[in-house]
Scaffold this motif. Structure first.
Motif, PDB file in Angstrom:
ATOM      1  N   LEU A   1       3.193   5.813  -3.269  1.00 58.33           N
ATOM      2  CA  LEU A   1       4.456   6.517  -3.270  1.00 58.33           C
ATOM      3  C   LEU A   1       4.577   6.742  -5.219  1.00 58.33           C
ATOM      4  O   LEU A   1       4.967   8.021  -5.767  1.00 58.33           O
ATOM      5  CB  LEU A   1       5.924   6.182  -3.146  1.00 58.33           C
ATOM      6  N   GLN A   2       4.022   5.550  -5.906  1.00 58.64           N
ATOM      7  CA  GLN A   2       3.768   5.501  -7.164  1.00 58.64           C
ATOM      8  C   GLN A   2       2.770   6.331  -7.782  1.00 58.64           C
ATOM      9  O   GLN A   2       2.755   7.136  -8.497  1.00 58.64           O
ATOM     10  CB  GLN A   2       3.108   4.010  -7.539  1.00 58.64           C
ATOM     11  N   SER A   3       1.484   6.937  -6.907  1.00 57.41           N
ATOM     12  CA  SER A   3       0.488   7.946  -6.820  1.00 57.41           C
ATOM     13  C   SER A   3       0.613   9.069  -6.720  1.00 57.41           C
ATOM     14  O   SER A   3       0.367  10.006  -7.840  1.00 57.41           O
ATOM     15  CB  SER A   3      -0.185   7.461  -5.636  1.00 57.41           C
ATOM     16  N   VAL A   4       1.681   9.123  -5.632  1.00 61.87           N
ATOM     17  CA  VAL A   4       2.375  10.937  -5.556  1.00 61.87           C
ATOM     18  C   VAL A   4       3.241  11.204  -6.522  1.00 61.87           C
ATOM     19  O   VAL A   4       3.454  11.826  -7.682  1.00 61.87           O
ATOM     20  CB  VAL A   4       2.813  10.734  -4.381  1.00 61.87           C
TER      21      VAL A   4
ATOM     22  N   ALA B   1       0.661  -1.213   0.013  1.00 66.08           N
ATOM     23  CA  ALA B   1      -0.112   0.103   0.208  1.00 66.08           C
ATOM     24  C   ALA B   1       0.463   1.803  -0.371  1.00 66.08           C
ATOM     25  O   ALA B   1       1.150   1.943  -0.889  1.00 66.08           O
ATOM     26  CB  ALA B   1      -0.614  -0.242   1.479  1.00 66.08           C
ATOM     27  N   THR B   2       2.218   1.314   1.014  1.00 64.86           N
ATOM     28  CA  THR B   2       2.834   2.479   0.646  1.00 64.86           C
ATOM     29  C   THR B   2       3.730   2.820  -0.567  1.00 64.86           C
ATOM     30  O   THR B   2       4.051   3.373  -1.317  1.00 64.86           O
ATOM     31  CB  THR B   2       3.526   2.166   1.925  1.00 64.86           C
TER      32      THR B   2
ATOM     33  N   SER C   1       3.618   7.627  10.681  1.00 63.65           N
ATOM     34  CA  SER C   1       3.861   7.039  11.995  1.00 63.65           C
ATOM     35  C   SER C   1       3.380   5.353  11.600  1.00 63.65           C
ATOM     36  O   SER C   1       3.330   4.692  11.959  1.00 63.65           O
ATOM     37  CB  SER C   1       3.022   8.140  12.571  1.00 63.65           C
ATOM     38  N   GLU C   2       1.996   5.733  10.929  1.00 67.75           N
ATOM     39  CA  GLU C   2       1.195   4.114  10.551  1.00 67.75           C
ATOM     40  C   GLU C   2       1.917   3.768   9.253  1.00 67.75           C
ATOM     41  O   GLU C   2       1.972   2.645   9.789  1.00 67.75           O
ATOM     42  CB  GLU C   2      -0.392   4.385  10.099  1.00 67.75           C
ATOM     43  N   LEU C   3       2.678   4.317   8.288  1.00 63.06           N
ATOM     44  CA  LEU C   3       3.119   3.824   6.850  1.00 63.06           C
ATOM     45  C   LEU C   3       4.457   2.557   8.120  1.00 63.06           C
ATOM     46  O   LEU C   3       4.904   1.903   7.180  1.00 63.06           O
ATOM     47  CB  LEU C   3       3.550   4.223   5.671  1.00 63.06           C
ATOM     48  N   TRP C   4       4.690   2.899   8.578  1.00 60.91           N
ATOM     49  CA  TRP C   4       6.240   2.733   9.174  1.00 60.91           C
ATOM     50  C   TRP C   4       6.250   2.636  10.554  1.00 60.91           C
ATOM     51  O   TRP C   4       7.526   3.543  11.170  1.00 60.91           O
ATOM     52  CB  TRP C   4       7.103   3.210   8.397  1.00 60.91           C
TER      53      TRP C   4
END
Length: 152
Positions: free
Chosen positions: A20-23, A15-16, A120-123
């Motif tokens: 990152l690809q979307s941004v 999901a992360t 903080s939720e992604l890592w």
């Protein structure tokens, strides 16, 4: 998906990587519309300047104060009509690209700040938190996307 994003390994989940690809995709569209907008603005600016100089040099100066004759020459020529139409089209195209640029800029910065706020939720684990810096460095180095600060 981009090679550098795929090679992030276990420090980021799927999901992360998609975020990152979307941004990255939004930034590329934003840059494309920004470039196109600038091209059309310059086309319109320089075209208008050249047309103004042409009208001044070849219509206003030779006719002096005879306004009726000047207007007759401007309105009577098909070439003048097409030049004004071309400049108007250039201006309308520049406005179109400007609106698209603003739309994608807003979306790009929204996604970018969402990644920053949710970091903080992604890592969540301390090990992954250290890898977050590597991900941010890679995004800054390869794609010029600053994920360290929310401000533009």
């Amino acid at each position: 998906m981009e090679k550098q994003i795929l090679e992030l390994g276990g420090s980021t989940d799927g999901a992360t990587k998609e975020m990152l690809q979307s941004v990255l995709n939004k930034k590329r569209k934003y840059d494309l519309y920004k470039k196109n907008c600038f091209k059309w603005q310059m086309f319109t600016l320089f075209g208008g300047l050249v047309y103004f100089l042409y009208v001044y040099q070849f219509i206003v100066v030779p006719n002096g104060s005879n306004i009726g004759y000047m207007l007759g020459e401007l309105v009577g020529s098909v070439l003048h009509f097409f030049v004004v139409l071309l400049l108007g089209s250039g201006y309308a195209t520049a406005r179109y690209y400007k609106k698209k640029e603003e739309k994608y800029e807003k979306e790009y910065h929204g996604l970018r700040t969402e990644i920053i706020r949710k970091s903080s939720e992604l890592w969540p684990q301390p090990y992954h938190w250290k890898k977050r810096g590597e991900v941010y460095d890679m995004m800054k180095k390869h794609y010029d996307i600053n994920l360290y600060f929310e401000s533009k």
